[in-house]
Scaffold this motif. Structure first.
Motif, PDB file in Angstrom:
ATOM      1  N   VAL A 108       0.818  -1.216   0.000  1.00 35.94           N
ATOM      2  CA  VAL A 108       0.000   0.000   0.000  1.00 35.94           C
ATOM      3  C   VAL A 108       0.851   1.266   0.000  1.00 35.94           C
ATOM      4  O   VAL A 108       0.545   2.226  -0.716  1.00 35.94           O
ATOM      5  N   ARG A 126      -5.058   5.579  -1.651  1.00 33.65           N
ATOM      6  CA  ARG A 126      -3.923   6.249  -1.008  1.00 33.65           C
ATOM      7  C   ARG A 126      -4.095   7.750  -1.222  1.00 33.65           C
ATOM      8  O   ARG A 126      -4.124   8.226  -2.358  1.00 33.65           O
ATOM      9  N   VAL A 132      -4.455   6.455   4.339  1.00 32.03           N
ATOM     10  CA  VAL A 132      -5.008   5.386   3.516  1.00 32.03           C
ATOM     11  C   VAL A 132      -6.482   5.275   3.853  1.00 32.03           C
ATOM     12  O   VAL A 132      -6.844   5.121   5.020  1.00 32.03           O
ATOM     13  N   VAL A 148      -0.601   5.801   6.840  1.00 30.03           N
ATOM     14  CA  VAL A 148       0.089   4.656   6.249  1.00 30.03           C
ATOM     15  C   VAL A 148       0.998   3.970   7.262  1.00 30.03           C
ATOM     16  O   VAL A 148       1.101   2.730   7.285  1.00 30.03           O
TER      17      VAL A 148
END
Length: 203
Positions: A108, A126, A132, A148
């Motif tokens: 991610v 994102r 996120v 994140v």
């Protein structure tokens, strides 16, 4: 989370009635581990019209023990669940997602989205501020936000929980299928990629 469903009249070892989802960890009871093993074996070998073979527990777990080492040859139905404790919003794995793909969450930070399954089609966004946003469905009806770095900490926690589950599985297997205990634990470890070293480098 393992998607378990119902295991009515399962004949070969004690299984707990755990409902549709079961969080895998070392805290599971023997009957909960039994439910997890039964579900994984059934998903990879049986269908609704097939009865369990005979009365031998080892024969029942052979689909797991003897699964091909190639990625994707053993599916552990489920995935990661995210919950926002402040709002109560929750994102469950979508249909046909697999817990064996949990390491995709490490990608991610590089802007890639893990496969979260379909129906209701959850997905990952994102955002420019480092957040996120994980959407519960294609319609965008609810979501869970995490920075994140926080998300990567949660993914590391998933790895720790899965390692704990393998320890609980070992204890269960030593009692129920001692002849296949080594292979059962090793093969689930291989397909869940728990002991595989490291994680993808951060960009």
């Amino acid at each position: 989370m393992l998607e378990v469903g119902r295991l009515d009249d399962f004949p070969l070892w004690p299984v707990a009635d755990v409902g549709p989802w079961l969080a895998l960890s070392e805290a599971l009871t023997a009957a909960e581990v039994g439910a997890a093993v039964a579900r994984i074996a059934a998903y990879n070998h049986l269908d609704d019209r097939t009865v369990w073979p005979g009365d031998d527990p080892l024969t029942a777990v052979l689909p797991v023990v003897a699964a091909d080492p190639e990625p994707g040859s053993l599916v552990v139905p489920g995935g990661l669940r995210l919950t926002d404790p402040a709002t109560g919003a929750r994102v469950d794995p979508g249909c046909c997602s697999g817990l064996e793909d949990w390491r995709e969450w490490y990608e991610v930070p590089a802007g890639r989205s893990p496969d979260l399954g379909h129906d209701p089609d959850p997905w990952v966004e994102r955002r420019p501020d480092g957040t996120v946003r994980v959407w519960a469905d294609e319609e965008g009806s609810s979501w869970v936000d995490a920075h994140v770095d926080e998300l990567m900490g949660l993914v590391n926690g998933v790895r720790a929980d899965l390692a704990g589950f393998l320890r609980a599985l070992r204890s269960w297997a030593d009692d129920v299928v001692p002849a296949g205990a080594d292979e059962l634990v090793a093969n689930l470890d291989r397909h869940l990629r728990v002991s595989e070293p490291g994680a993808p480098a951060r960009p």
